[in-house]
Design a protein around this motif. Sequence first.
Motif, PDB file in Angstrom:
ATOM      1  N   GLN A 116       0.850  -1.186   0.000  1.00 27.94           N
ATOM      2  CA  GLN A 116       0.000   0.000   0.000  1.00 27.94           C
ATOM      3  C   GLN A 116       0.886   1.235   0.000  1.00 27.94           C
ATOM      4  O   GLN A 116       1.682   1.432   0.927  1.00 27.94           O
ATOM      5  CB  GLN A 116      -0.925   0.008   1.212  1.00 27.94           C
ATOM      6  CG  GLN A 116      -1.949   1.119   1.187  1.00 27.94           C
ATOM      7  CD  GLN A 116      -3.038   0.919   2.222  1.00 27.94           C
ATOM      8  OE1 GLN A 116      -2.869   0.184   3.200  1.00 27.94           O
ATOM      9  NE2 GLN A 116      -4.169   1.557   2.009  1.00 27.94           N
ATOM     10  N   LYS A 131      -3.134   5.399  -1.791  1.00 24.72           N
ATOM     11  CA  LYS A 131      -3.622   4.356  -2.691  1.00 24.72           C
ATOM     12  C   LYS A 131      -4.215   3.196  -1.898  1.00 24.72           C
ATOM     13  O   LYS A 131      -3.937   3.023  -0.721  1.00 24.72           O
ATOM     14  CB  LYS A 131      -2.488   3.856  -3.584  1.00 24.72           C
ATOM     15  CG  LYS A 131      -1.954   4.904  -4.549  1.00 24.72           C
ATOM     16  CD  LYS A 131      -0.977   4.290  -5.529  1.00 24.72           C
ATOM     17  CE  LYS A 131      -0.511   5.304  -6.560  1.00 24.72           C
ATOM     18  NZ  LYS A 131       0.416   4.713  -7.551  1.00 24.72           N
ATOM     19  N   GLU A 132      -5.014   2.392  -2.594  1.00 30.86           N
ATOM     20  CA  GLU A 132      -5.597   1.213  -1.963  1.00 30.86           C
ATOM     21  C   GLU A 132      -4.545   0.108  -1.817  1.00 30.86           C
ATOM     22  O   GLU A 132      -3.571   0.063  -2.559  1.00 30.86           O
ATOM     23  CB  GLU A 132      -6.765   0.691  -2.791  1.00 30.86           C
ATOM     24  CG  GLU A 132      -7.974   1.601  -2.808  1.00 30.86           C
ATOM     25  CD  GLU A 132      -9.167   0.969  -3.499  1.00 30.86           C
ATOM     26  OE1 GLU A 132     -10.241   1.589  -3.505  1.00 30.86           O
ATOM     27  OE2 GLU A 132      -9.021  -0.141  -4.045  1.00 30.86           O
ATOM     28  N   ARG A 133      -4.776  -0.763  -0.847  1.00 36.07           N
ATOM     29  CA  ARG A 133      -3.894  -1.912  -0.679  1.00 36.07           C
ATOM     30  C   ARG A 133      -4.107  -2.862  -1.860  1.00 36.07           C
ATOM     31  O   ARG A 133      -5.243  -3.187  -2.213  1.00 36.07           O
ATOM     32  CB  ARG A 133      -4.202  -2.620   0.642  1.00 36.07           C
ATOM     33  CG  ARG A 133      -3.180  -3.657   1.038  1.00 36.07           C
ATOM     34  CD  ARG A 133      -3.393  -4.122   2.472  1.00 36.07           C
ATOM     35  NE  ARG A 133      -3.184  -3.020   3.422  1.00 36.07           N
ATOM     36  CZ  ARG A 133      -3.118  -3.198   4.749  1.00 36.07           C
ATOM     37  NH1 ARG A 133      -3.222  -4.433   5.261  1.00 36.07           N
ATOM     38  NH2 ARG A 133      -2.948  -2.165   5.538  1.00 36.07           N
ATOM     39  N   GLU A 134      -3.002  -3.303  -2.455  1.00 34.30           N
ATOM     40  CA  GLU A 134      -3.103  -4.166  -3.622  1.00 34.30           C
ATOM     41  C   GLU A 134      -2.320  -5.454  -3.416  1.00 34.30           C
ATOM     42  O   GLU A 134      -1.251  -5.454  -2.788  1.00 34.30           O
ATOM     43  CB  GLU A 134      -2.586  -3.447  -4.880  1.00 34.30           C
ATOM     44  CG  GLU A 134      -1.119  -3.067  -4.829  1.00 34.30           C
ATOM     45  CD  GLU A 134      -0.592  -2.552  -6.155  1.00 34.30           C
ATOM     46  OE1 GLU A 134      -1.294  -2.679  -7.182  1.00 34.30           O
ATOM     47  OE2 GLU A 134       0.548  -2.041  -6.172  1.00 34.30           O
TER      48      GLU A 134
END
Length: 126
Positions: free
Chosen positions: A36, A40-43
Amino acid sequence: QVQLVESGGGSVQAGGSLRLSCAASEYTSRMAWFRQAPGKEREGVAAINSAGSTIYTIYADSVKGRFTISRDNAKNTLYLQMNSLKPEDTAMYYCAASRRPMTPIQALRAPYIDSWGQGTQVTVSS
């Protein structure tokens, strides 16, 4: 829940390498690495599932050919070898584990994760 402790993060120049480790309190067949970046979103980055003697792995397109996920079952330890690092790889990296039934691609989706580590920071400078 499984207890997960990451290590191995740090700062490196672009093109360099790092290896992350994750010590688990017990064996879990499905494990993964997520990251992350700020804002931003956790990917999902990479996931691994051990089924008997067969090991399945899946990677996000952004890291294919550069990152390798592996595990040492005897040590209950998960690894992420990161090569050819880029500035866009800069993020907090999290170890994850799940006991839920899922398809391979779901292993890279945060809602399917049961346990998270505290994270280790990776910073790549240009």
